[in-house]
Design an enzyme around this catalytic site. Structure first.
Site, short mmCIF file in Angstrom:
data_model
loop_
_atom_site.label_atom_id
_atom_site.label_comp_id
_atom_site.label_asym_id
_atom_site.label_seq_id
_atom_site.Cartn_x
_atom_site.Cartn_y
_atom_site.Cartn_z
N ASP A 1 0.85 -1.19 0.00
CA ASP A 1 0.00 0.00 0.00
C ASP A 1 0.89 1.24 0.00
OD1 ASP A 1 -2.86 1.11 0.46
OD2 ASP A 1 -1.61 2.17 1.93
N HIS B 1 -4.84 14.59 -9.52
CA HIS B 1 -5.00 13.19 -9.94
C HIS B 1 -3.96 12.76 -10.97
CE1 HIS B 1 -8.69 12.42 -7.73
NE2 HIS B 1 -9.15 13.61 -8.13
N GLU C 1 -4.63 2.35 -4.45
CA GLU C 1 -3.19 2.44 -4.29
C GLU C 1 -2.59 1.16 -3.71
OE1 GLU C 1 -5.00 4.20 -0.50
OE2 GLU C 1 -5.45 4.03 -2.64
#
Length: 647
Positions: free
Chosen positions: A489, A502, A533
Site C-alpha cells: 500500500d 490526480h 493504491e
C-alpha cells in the site's frame, strides 16, 4: 416377378392393337400352337416333346398389366378348346384339358409375381429361382395331375405313364417359351446400342444355331457336348436373354431333326421314338439347369461390373474437376493417384508428383506430425483431418489441410488377402491460416488487455484472483512447501493525490508499479494492482524468508524514487508491505490473502514505510523495524530464498 413394360418398338406389334384384335390374336396363336403340339404327339406315339402354348401365354402375362390377365387367360382357354376339338377330343374332355392348361398358367403367373421377386430385374438369381419353382415345377405338376385325372376318367389312360409324358412337356414348354416371349416383348438385358456388342450377340447366337444344326444333322457321332460349349459362349457374350433365345432355338432345331429320325439320339439302342423323345427332354432339361443359373450369375456379375465402371468414372470426373487435390496412396504411403488440381496448388504435374519420394513436399519440421497422422489412420482405419506445410515448385511454403481415410482392399498377393490404402483430399488453407494467426494474435492481445490494469499495466484484480487459484492448485499438485503473498500500500497516497492532483497521483502509481514489476525477477511471480493504491504480488514456491527479502527490496527501491510528499520536501513516497506464507496442504488461499492483509494493516498501524510479517510468521527484529536496514545491505541481500522446485 416385376411387370416388364414393352419397349417402344413392341408398341407397333399387332398384338398391342385394340382389345378385340388382341383377343383374336391370342386365341388364334394359342390354338395354332396347341394344335401343332397335338399333331406332333399323334405322330409320335402320343408323346409331346414340348408344349409351348402355356409358356407363350405366361410370357404375355408377365410382360403385360395384371388387369388384363383374366381376359388373356380366357381367350387362351378358348383357343385351346378349339385346338382340342379339332384334334378329335370330346367337348367335355376338350374343355377340361384346356382348363388344366389355364390353371397352370394362372398358378405360374401368381407364383412368379408374389413375394419380393416383383421388385427384381428379369434374369437375376432370385427371379430365376422363383420362376423355376413356381412356373417350371409347381404349376406343371398341379396341372399334370389334373390332366391325368381327366384322361383317366375319360378314356382310362394309365395315370403314371400319362403323368410321366405330360409333365416334362409342360415344364420344358414354360421354361423355354415364357422367357423367350418376355425377351421379345421388352424384358431383355441385351444392350444392342453398341454395334460391337450387337455383333458379339449375333455371332454367339449364330454359333449356337450352327453347332446345334451340325450336331443333329448327323447320326454317326454323339457330339451333344458341343451344344453346351456353344451355350457357354452365348452366356458370356449375349447375357441371360441371349442364352434364353439360343437355348430355345437350339431346342426347336433338335426337335425338328429328331422327329425326322436324325441326330445323336438315333444312336440309342432302342427302336421306339418315345424313348428318344424322353432322352431329348432330359438333355434339354439338363441344358436348362446349366444355362439359366450360369447366365443369371453372369448377368449379375456384368451389372456389378457396369456399376463399378460407372462409379469409377464418376469418381474420376469428380476428382478431376474438384478444386481439392484428391490423392490415393498404397500401404507404403506412396502416391498412386493425384488429381489434376495439384497443378494449381503445388505447381507440379500429377505424373511428376507420383514419381517423387514420399514426404518430399512436406516441410521437414512437419514430417513427423504428418507421419504420425498417417500411422494413426492406418491403425484405426478411421478418418483424420490435419494441417501441415508443403513447398510449392517455386519454393514458396503454403499451408494445406488433408482429410485422410484408410480403407481395406483385397489383394491376392498379400498373405492376409487384404491391404491398406489411403484416400485423401488436400486443399490450400494458406489464406485461412493467415486469418487464423491474425485472429489468434488479436485474441491474445485482447486477453492481455483484459487482464491488465489500464493505468499501471500490471495485472488487474481479476487476473490476480485467477492466478492465485491456479498457483494454489499447482502448489498442492507439485507438493510445494510454501506459497507467499505480498500486500503493498502506498503511504499517505490520498493526501498526495489531493495536493498534487490526480494526474500526479497517476504518475506516482505508475512509477511504483514499475518498481514492483522490476523487483519480480521470476516468470511465475505475479505482480498485480489489487485496488486503488494497493498492489499484491503472488510468489509461488517461495518461503517466508525469501518473500520478506523481496518485500524489503521493493520498499527500498520505491523510497529511492524521490517522489516527495506534500508539505515535506525531504520526505519520500514510501510503501507499507504485509508478508504472509502458507503451506498449501494446511491452509487455504483465502487464509493467505487474509494473513497478508492483516500484516499490511499492522505495518501501517506501526508507522508505515516498513515490511511486516503475518502474526504467526514473526521473525527477529530485523523485519520488525526495517528502517534500520540500509540500501547497501539490501543490495547484497540474497533475493528471495526460493525453493528449488519452482512452479
Amino acid at each position: 416377378m416385376k411387370v416388364m413394360r414393352t419397349e417402344a418398338w413392341t408398341s407397333n406389334l399387332p398384338i398391342q392393337g385394340g382389345p378385340v384384335v388382341r383377343a383374336l390374336l391370342i386365341a388364334l396363336s394359342v390354338g395354332l400352337l396347341c394344335y401343332v403340339s397335338i399333331e406332333l404327339t399323334e405322330a409320335n406315339e402320343r408323346l409331346a416333346v414340348v408344349w409351348p402354348a402355356n409358356g407363350v401365354v405366361l410370357g404375355l402375362l408377365l410382360t403385360g398389366q395384371s388387369r388384363s390377365w383374366f381376359r388373356t387367360i380366357a381367350w387362351a382357354w378358348v383357343g385351346n378348346i378349339v385346338a382340342n376339338l379339332a384334334a378329335g377330343d370330346p367337348p367335355i374332355t376338350a374343355c377340361l384339358l384346356a382348363l388344366t392348361n389355364s390353371v397352370e398358367i394362372a398358378i405360374a403367373a401368381l407364383g412368379c409375381r408374389s413375394s419380393n421377386v416383383g421388385r427384381r430385374h428379369f434374369g437375376e438369381p432370385l427371379w430365376v429361382l422363383r420362376f423355376a419353382v413356381s412356373a417350371i415345377v409347381v404349376a406343371p405338376a398341379i396341372a399334370t395331375f389334373a390332366a391325368t385325372t381327366v384322361l383317366y376318367l375319360a378314356s382310362g389312360a394309365p395315370p403314371v405313364a400319362t403323368f410321366a409324358r405330360w409333365f416334362p412337356a409342360d415344364a420344358l414348354g414354360i421354361a423355354m417359351c415364357a422367357p423367350v416371349t418376355m425377351v421379345l416383348f421388352g424384358a431383355s438385358d441385351m444392350r444392342i446400342a453398341n454395334p460391337a456388342r450387337l455383333l458379339r450377340i449375333v455371332l454367339s447366337l449364330a454359333f449356337v444355331l450352327a453347332t446345334t444344326t451340325a450336331v443333329f444333322a448327323q447320326s454317326h457321332a454323339p457330339l451333344l457336348y458341343l451344344i453346351y460349349l456353344a451355350l457357354g459362349v452365348a452366356i458370356f457374350n449375349a447375357g441371360f436373354s441371349g442364352a434364353v433365345i439360343g437355348l430355345g432355338a437350339s431346342m426347336v432345331i433338335a426337335i425338328a431333326f429328331t422327329v425326322r429320325g436324325t441326330g445323336p439320339f438315333m444312336l440309342l439302342h432302342t427302336n421306339t421314338m418315345a424313348e428318344r423323345i424322353q432322352q431329348l427332354q432330359l438333355f434339354f432339361g439338363a441344358a436348362l439347369a446349366f444355362t439359366y443359373p450360369l447366365s443369371s450369375l453372369q448377368m449379375q456379375r456384368q451389372r456389378l461390373a457396369d456399376k463399378l465402371r460407372v462409379s469409377e468414372q464418376r469418381f474420376r470426373t469428380l476428382a478431376e474437376h474438384a478444386s481439392d487435390v484428391i490423392i490415393r496412396m498404397d500401404a507404403s504411403m506412396r502416391l498412386t493417384y493425384v488429381s489434376p488440381s495439384v497443378r494449381e496448388i503445388f505447381g507440379y504435374e500429377p505424373e511428376a508428383l507420383i514419381k517423387m519420394s514420399k514426404w518430399s513436399l512436406v516441410v521437414p519440421e512437419d514430417v513427423p506430425r504428418v507421419r504420425s497422422a498417417f500411422e494413426r489412420v492406418r491403425l484405426s482405419l478411421g478418418r483424420e483431418t490435419f494441417n501441415y506445410r508443403v513447398q510449392r515448385v517455386d519454393g514458396e511454403e503454403v499451408w494445406v489441410e488433408t482429410i485422410l481415410r484408410a480403407v481395406r482392399v483385397e489383394s491376392e498377393d498379400d498373405e492376409t488377402g487384404e491391404l491398406i490404402e489411403f484416400i485423401g483430399a488436400t486443399r490450400d488453407i494458406t489464406e485461412r491460416k493467415k486469418v487464423e494467426q491474425a485472429l489468434e494474435q488479436t485474441n491474445a492481445r485482447l486477453s492481455e488487455l483484459a487482464h491488465r490494469d489500464g493505468l499501471t499495466e500490471l495485472y488487474n484484480r481479476r487476473f490476480f484472483d485467477e492466478a492465485l487459484e491456479r498457483e494454489y492448485r499447482r502448489a498442492r499438485r507439485d507438493n510445494a512447501m510454501e506459497i507467499s503473498l505480498l500486500m503493498i500500500d502506498v503511504d499517505y497516497f490520498k493526501q498526495y493525490n489531493d495536493v498534487h492532483g490526480h494526474q500526479a497521483g497517476d504518475e506516482c502509481l505508475k512509477k511504483v508499479a514499475v518498481a514492483i514489476g522490476r523487483a519480480c525477477k521470476r516468470p511465475p511471480d505475479t505482480p498485480a494492482r489489487y485496488g486503488g493504491e494497493e498492489f499484491a504480488v503472488i510468489l509461488p514456491n517461495t518461503s517466508f524468508d525469501g518473500a520478506a527479502v523481496l518485500a524489503e527490496r521493493m520498499r527500498v527501491q520505491i523510497s529511492a524514487l524521490l517522489l516527495n510528499e506534500p508539505g515535506e520536501p525531504d520526505r519520500r513516497v514510501t510503501v507499507s508491505i504485509g508478508v504472509a506464507s502458507i503451506s498449501p496442504y494446511y491452509d487455504t488461499k483465502d487464509m493467505l490473502v487474509r494473513k497478508a492483509d492483516e500484516a499490511l494493516y499492522r505495518a501501517k498501524a506501526f508507522g508505515r514505510n516498513r515490511v511486516w510479517p503475518a502474526a504467526e510468521d514473526l521473525r527477529p527484529a530485523d523485519f520488525r523495524n526495517t528502517e534500520t536496514v540500509s540500501e547497501e545491505t539490501i543490495s547484497v541481500a540474497e533475493p528471495h530464498k526460493v525453493e528449488t522446485s519452482a512452479a
